[in-house]
Design an enzyme around this catalytic site. Structure first.
Site, mmCIF file in Angstrom:
data_model
loop_
_atom_site.group_PDB
_atom_site.id
_atom_site.type_symbol
_atom_site.label_atom_id
_atom_site.label_comp_id
_atom_site.label_asym_id
_atom_site.label_seq_id
_atom_site.Cartn_x
_atom_site.Cartn_y
_atom_site.Cartn_z
ATOM 1 N N TRP A 102 -22.549 42.022 -17.320
ATOM 2 C CA TRP A 102 -22.543 41.662 -15.908
ATOM 3 C C TRP A 102 -21.230 42.086 -15.244
ATOM 4 O O TRP A 102 -21.213 42.635 -14.146
ATOM 5 C CB TRP A 102 -22.730 40.163 -15.799
ATOM 6 C CG TRP A 102 -22.729 39.561 -14.443
ATOM 7 C CD1 TRP A 102 -22.113 40.012 -13.315
ATOM 8 C CD2 TRP A 102 -23.386 38.361 -14.063
ATOM 9 N NE1 TRP A 102 -22.318 39.160 -12.275
ATOM 10 C CE2 TRP A 102 -23.101 38.138 -12.712
ATOM 11 C CE3 TRP A 102 -24.149 37.445 -14.745
ATOM 12 C CZ2 TRP A 102 -23.578 37.031 -12.035
ATOM 13 C CZ3 TRP A 102 -24.624 36.355 -14.064
ATOM 14 C CH2 TRP A 102 -24.350 36.160 -12.724
ATOM 15 N N HIS A 103 -20.103 41.837 -15.908
ATOM 16 C CA HIS A 103 -18.801 42.102 -15.313
ATOM 17 C C HIS A 103 -18.363 43.559 -15.424
ATOM 18 O O HIS A 103 -17.504 43.994 -14.673
ATOM 19 C CB HIS A 103 -17.736 41.217 -15.966
ATOM 20 C CG HIS A 103 -17.822 39.797 -15.546
ATOM 21 N ND1 HIS A 103 -18.491 38.846 -16.279
ATOM 22 C CD2 HIS A 103 -17.316 39.158 -14.466
ATOM 23 C CE1 HIS A 103 -18.397 37.686 -15.663
ATOM 24 N NE2 HIS A 103 -17.689 37.843 -14.572
ATOM 25 N N GLY A 104 -18.901 44.302 -16.369
ATOM 26 C CA GLY A 104 -18.468 45.675 -16.559
ATOM 27 C C GLY A 104 -17.350 45.751 -17.581
ATOM 28 O O GLY A 104 -16.919 44.751 -18.139
#
Length: 140
Positions: free
Chosen positions: A129-131
Site C-alpha cells: 500500500w505504501h510503496g
C-alpha cells in the site's frame, strides 16, 4: 528553512554534535507536522458532516472521536516505539487489523489468537500500500 534534506549537506557535518542532533529532531517534527495537519483537517471534516459523533456509553454525552487518525500529543511524547506506531495513522491501522489481520487469523487460526502468518500478511499489505520507502519497512 528546516528540511530533512539539509542533513545531508557537507556544511551540516561541520557543526557540533549537539547542534546536529537538535536539528535532526526539529527537522523531523516539522516533517511530521504536514501529516498531523492533513489528518486533523480530515477529522474536522468528519465532525462537520456528522460522521465523528458517537454517544458516550456511560453518560450519553456526545463524543466527537469516532473517526480519529492520529493523536499528535501521544505521538510526540510516546514512551515506547509500539505506542508511537499504534497512534500514527490510526484509521489505516484499524482497517488493516479488521480486514487483513483478523481475516487471515480466522482462516488459519480459528478460535485462537492470530499468529505469524496474520502478522506477516498484514505487514505485506501495508508495505504494498505504501510503496517502497525504507522508513516504512523499518516501522513494520
Amino acid at each position: 528553512m528546516i528540511t530533512v534534506q539539509s542533513l545531508l549537506e557537507p556544511e551540516h557535518w561541520q557543526r557540533p554534535l549537539w547542534y546536529r542532533l537538535g536539528y535532526l529532531h526539529l527537522a523531523h517534527v516539522v516533517s511530521r507536522s504536514k501529516y498531523y495537519f492533513a489528518w486533523l483537517i480530515a477529522e474536522g471534516s468528519y465532525i462537520l458532516i456528522g460522521l465523528g459523533y458517537r454517544p458516550s456509553p456511560t453518560t450519553g454525552k456526545p463524543l466527537w472521536d469516532r473517526r480519529v487518525n492520529c493523536n499528535p500529543r501521544r505521538i510526540e511524547f510516546a514512551s515506547d516505539f509500539r505506542r508511537l506506531v499504534s497512534e500514527w495513522n490510526m484509521a489505516t491501522s484499524q482497517w488493516l487489523y479488521d480486514y487483513v489481520y483478523k481475516r487471515i487469523g480466522d482462516y488459519y487460526y480459528p478460535g485462537r489468537k492470530p499468529g505469524f502468518r496474520a502478522n506477516l500478511a498484514t505487514n505485506v499489505v501495508s508495505a504494498f500500500w505504501h510503496g517502497f520507502h525504507p522508513g516504512y519497512y523499518f516501522m513494520f
